[in-house]
Design an enzyme around this catalytic site. Structure first.
Site, short mmCIF file in Angstrom:
data_model
loop_
_atom_site.label_atom_id
_atom_site.label_comp_id
_atom_site.label_asym_id
_atom_site.label_seq_id
_atom_site.Cartn_x
_atom_site.Cartn_y
_atom_site.Cartn_z
N LYS A 138 0.83 -1.22 0.00
CA LYS A 138 0.00 0.00 0.00
C LYS A 138 0.86 1.27 0.00
CE LYS A 138 -3.62 1.99 2.99
NZ LYS A 138 -4.32 1.80 4.27
N THR A 148 4.51 -12.82 15.00
CA THR A 148 5.59 -12.20 15.79
C THR A 148 5.69 -12.84 17.17
OG1 THR A 148 6.21 -10.16 16.94
CG2 THR A 148 3.91 -10.36 16.38
N ASP A 149 6.86 -12.73 17.79
CA ASP A 149 7.01 -13.26 19.16
C ASP A 149 6.18 -12.46 20.15
OD1 ASP A 149 8.53 -10.90 19.31
OD2 ASP A 149 10.29 -11.85 20.20
N GLU A 150 5.74 -11.26 19.75
CA GLU A 150 4.95 -10.43 20.69
C GLU A 150 3.61 -11.05 21.03
OE1 GLU A 150 4.68 -6.30 20.56
OE2 GLU A 150 6.70 -5.99 19.78
N TYR A 170 -1.06 -3.61 18.87
CA TYR A 170 -0.31 -4.22 17.76
C TYR A 170 -0.26 -5.74 17.94
CZ TYR A 170 3.75 -6.22 15.40
OH TYR A 170 4.57 -7.05 14.68
N LYS A 226 -1.95 -8.81 15.76
CA LYS A 226 -1.14 -9.87 15.13
C LYS A 226 -1.58 -11.25 15.62
CE LYS A 226 2.00 -9.59 12.73
NZ LYS A 226 2.09 -9.56 11.24
N PRO A 239 16.48 8.44 23.15
CA PRO A 239 15.42 8.35 24.18
C PRO A 239 15.18 6.91 24.66
CG PRO A 239 14.45 8.62 21.99
CD PRO A 239 15.92 8.60 21.80
N ARG A 255 15.05 -7.62 24.70
CA ARG A 255 14.61 -8.08 23.38
C ARG A 255 15.64 -9.07 22.84
NH1 ARG A 255 10.81 -6.11 25.25
NH2 ARG A 255 9.31 -4.65 24.35
P1 NAD Z 1 7.40 -2.37 8.14
O1 NAD Z 1 6.54 -1.50 8.96
O2 NAD Z 1 8.81 -1.96 7.85
O3 NAD Z 1 6.72 -2.62 6.72
C1 NAD Z 1 5.36 -2.92 6.57
C2 NAD Z 1 5.03 -2.84 5.08
O4 NAD Z 1 3.64 -3.20 4.93
C3 NAD Z 1 5.20 -1.44 4.48
O5 NAD Z 1 5.85 -1.53 3.24
C4 NAD Z 1 3.77 -0.94 4.31
O6 NAD Z 1 3.60 -0.02 3.25
C5 NAD Z 1 3.03 -2.26 4.07
N1 NAD Z 1 1.61 -2.17 4.40
C6 NAD Z 1 1.05 -1.70 5.54
N2 NAD Z 1 -0.29 -1.78 5.47
C7 NAD Z 1 -0.58 -2.34 4.27
C8 NAD Z 1 -1.79 -2.70 3.63
N3 NAD Z 1 -2.98 -2.47 4.21
N4 NAD Z 1 -1.73 -3.27 2.41
C9 NAD Z 1 -0.53 -3.49 1.81
N5 NAD Z 1 0.65 -3.15 2.36
C10 NAD Z 1 0.62 -2.59 3.59
O7 NAD Z 1 7.35 -3.80 8.82
P2 NAD Z 1 8.48 -4.91 9.06
O8 NAD Z 1 9.24 -4.57 10.28
O9 NAD Z 1 9.18 -5.16 7.80
O10 NAD Z 1 7.56 -6.16 9.44
C11 NAD Z 1 7.07 -7.03 8.42
C12 NAD Z 1 6.23 -8.12 9.07
O11 NAD Z 1 7.03 -8.86 10.00
C13 NAD Z 1 5.04 -7.61 9.85
O12 NAD Z 1 3.96 -8.50 9.63
C14 NAD Z 1 5.50 -7.67 11.30
O13 NAD Z 1 4.40 -7.84 12.17
C15 NAD Z 1 6.39 -8.89 11.27
N6 NAD Z 1 7.46 -8.93 12.26
C16 NAD Z 1 8.33 -7.88 12.36
C17 NAD Z 1 9.40 -7.97 13.25
C18 NAD Z 1 10.39 -6.85 13.40
O14 NAD Z 1 11.19 -6.89 14.32
N7 NAD Z 1 10.39 -5.85 12.54
C19 NAD Z 1 9.56 -9.13 14.05
C20 NAD Z 1 8.63 -10.18 13.92
C21 NAD Z 1 7.60 -10.07 13.01
O1 DAU Z 2 9.45 -8.64 18.87
C1 DAU Z 2 9.06 -8.46 17.54
C2 DAU Z 2 8.55 -7.07 17.36
O2 DAU Z 2 9.68 -6.20 17.45
C3 DAU Z 2 7.83 -6.85 16.04
O3 DAU Z 2 6.69 -7.67 16.01
C4 DAU Z 2 7.43 -5.37 15.89
O4 DAU Z 2 6.83 -5.15 14.63
C5 DAU Z 2 8.68 -4.53 16.01
O5 DAU Z 2 8.32 -3.17 15.96
C6 DAU Z 2 9.42 -4.83 17.31
O6 DAU Z 2 8.66 -4.34 18.46
P1 DAU Z 2 9.38 -3.64 19.71
O7 DAU Z 2 8.39 -2.81 20.40
O8 DAU Z 2 10.13 -4.64 20.51
O9 DAU Z 2 10.46 -2.75 18.90
P2 DAU Z 2 10.94 -1.22 19.10
O10 DAU Z 2 12.10 -1.05 18.20
O11 DAU Z 2 9.83 -0.26 19.02
O12 DAU Z 2 11.46 -1.23 20.61
C7 DAU Z 2 12.46 -2.12 21.03
C8 DAU Z 2 12.74 -1.87 22.51
O13 DAU Z 2 13.34 -0.56 22.64
C9 DAU Z 2 11.49 -1.82 23.34
O14 DAU Z 2 11.74 -2.41 24.61
C10 DAU Z 2 11.19 -0.34 23.51
C11 DAU Z 2 12.57 0.28 23.48
N1 DAU Z 2 12.62 1.65 22.91
C12 DAU Z 2 12.07 1.83 21.66
C13 DAU Z 2 12.08 3.07 21.08
C14 DAU Z 2 11.47 3.28 19.72
C15 DAU Z 2 13.24 2.68 23.59
O15 DAU Z 2 13.78 2.49 24.70
N2 DAU Z 2 13.26 3.92 23.01
C16 DAU Z 2 12.70 4.16 21.79
O16 DAU Z 2 12.74 5.33 21.34
#
Ligand code: NAD
Ligand code: DAU
Length: 340
Positions: A41, A131-133, A155, A159, A210, A219
């Protein structure tokens, strides 16, 4: 000619995001006969710069569309994908706390639309990226695939809904669904709202880092390419209806992670700014990945090297993140961190 000999068609949703774009690049490099359809999207997190290097590859096509839009999804399924990998989602916990709407719409309803189209059209394999969350905060020990799901923020709850909905399409309709639950990914092209790219790019600009609460939340860090390798393995060897944890086996407190980033960049610890904690902040995630390891996967063993490679990437690719940080992100950052 069989489908195998002419290669497969993969429908990758959310392919313009962080993990999806890394996955597409990874796949095209290793599967020369396959074709990829990227349905995205292009929300604030979707970025075609992530795929610049493959955009003219004739095995790759980009379709701008919403997974929650039934017509758009049916249109793409007319191209008869063999495999679907659903990465598309709203992914940032802090944004889900402020505004859960899009999370429910995309993560739950969007997944339903994709599943329904897959059921009607028939696919060889449907990978639901969960996700592990979904296990919630794990005070001690490790979550196994049969551990209870106790998500604690909008979130992770959305999921978890998608995760179980995908499973229901296997149990009810025998759709060949495989569900993955990965830990925190890191690597190139991650939107700088997430902690590693945020802290690295802030540190590069001598801006404050921050750190939420006491900084002792844990994590488990998984390098994005290790994640891609796991999904690749599951497409071929995963058992339909099963869930697979994908853990990096690199648990770190946020404080320790922050120290490592600053030390590598040679920046002072005085850049750390302790700020108000995230509401409902999950204390710890930890996965048992034994089920996936039994199929022959293991995470990379050199976390330090992977982290340094990632930091170097942001150091060398200012063009990529400066554009983002001066755009949509600017207002988000002010709103999010102004009130902490
Ligand atoms: P991201 O936020 O970087 O990317 C998400 C992508 O999905 C974007 O390109 C966005 O444009 C697209 N998108 C959002 N809504 C949409 C819609 N309605 N239709 C089509 N496209 C859409 O996310 P990411 O970190 O790459 O995560 C990808 C997947 O992996 C997610 O399902 C997330 O829950 C899962 N995941 C992420 C992590 C992590 O640490 N980043 C860990 C475990 C699982
Ligand atoms: O565990 C998998 C998940 O990891 C994915 O499913 C999510 O899509 C992905 O966003 C991520 O979630 P978290 O909340 O763990 O990630 P984030 O990078 O937002 O934060 C990681 C840790 O760092 C969390 O304990 C919060 C902390 N944090 C985060 C931000 C953005 C800070 O201390 N300061 C910050 O500014």
């Amino acid at each position: 000619m069989t489908k195998k000999s002419r290669g497969r068609i993969l429908l990758v949703t959310g392919g313009a995001g962080f993990i999806g774009s890394n996955f597409i690049r990874y796949w095209l490099a290793r599967h020369p006969a396959d074709e990829i359809l990227n349905l995205d999207k292009l929300t604030y997190a979707g970025n075609l710069d992530n795929l610049k290097d493959v955009s003219s590859d004739r095995r790759y096509s980009f379709i701008r569309g919403d997974i929650a839009d039934r017509e758009a999804v049916e249109e793409v399924y007319r191209r008869k994908p063999d495999v679907v990998v659903n990465f598309a989602a709203e992914t940032h916990v802090d944004r889900s706390i402020g505004n859960p709407d899009d999370f429910i719409r995309t993560d739950v309803w969007g997944t339903y639309v994709l599943l329904e189209a897959a059921r009607t059209q028939g696919v060889e394999c449907f990978i639901q990226i969960s996700t592990d969350e979904v296990y919630g905060s794990v005070e001690e020990g490790c979550s196994r695939e049969d551990s209870p799901l106790l998500p604690r923020n909008p979130y992770s709850a959305s999921k978890a809904g998608a995760d179980r909905l995908a499973y229901s399409y296997h149990a009810t309709y025998r759709l060949p669904v495989i569900i993955t639950r990965a830990s925190n990914n890191f690597g190139p092209n991650q939107y700088p709202e997430k902690v590693i790219p945020l802290f690295v790019t802030n540190a590069l600009d001598d801006q404050p880092l921050p750190l939420y609460g006491d900084g002792l939340n844990v994590r488990d860090w998984l390098y994005v390419e290790d994640h891609c390798r796991a999904v690749e393995l599951l497409i071929d060897k995963g058992v339909p209806g099963e869930v697979y944890n994908i853990g990096g086996d690199n648990p770190l407190t946020n404080r320790e992670l922050t120290f490592r980033i600053l030390d590598y960049l040679g920046k002072p610890r005085e850049l750390i700014r302790h700020v108000r904690d995230r509401e409902g902040h999950d204390r710890r995630y930890a996965l048992d990945s034994g089920k996936l390891e039994a199929l022959g996967w293991s995470p990379g063993r050199d976390f330090e090297k992977q982290l340094h490679r990632t930091i170097d990437w942001y150091h060398d690719n200012r063009w990529w993140w400066e554009k983002i940080k001066s755009g949509e992100f600017k207002a988000y950052y002010r709103e999010q961190y102004g009130k902490r």
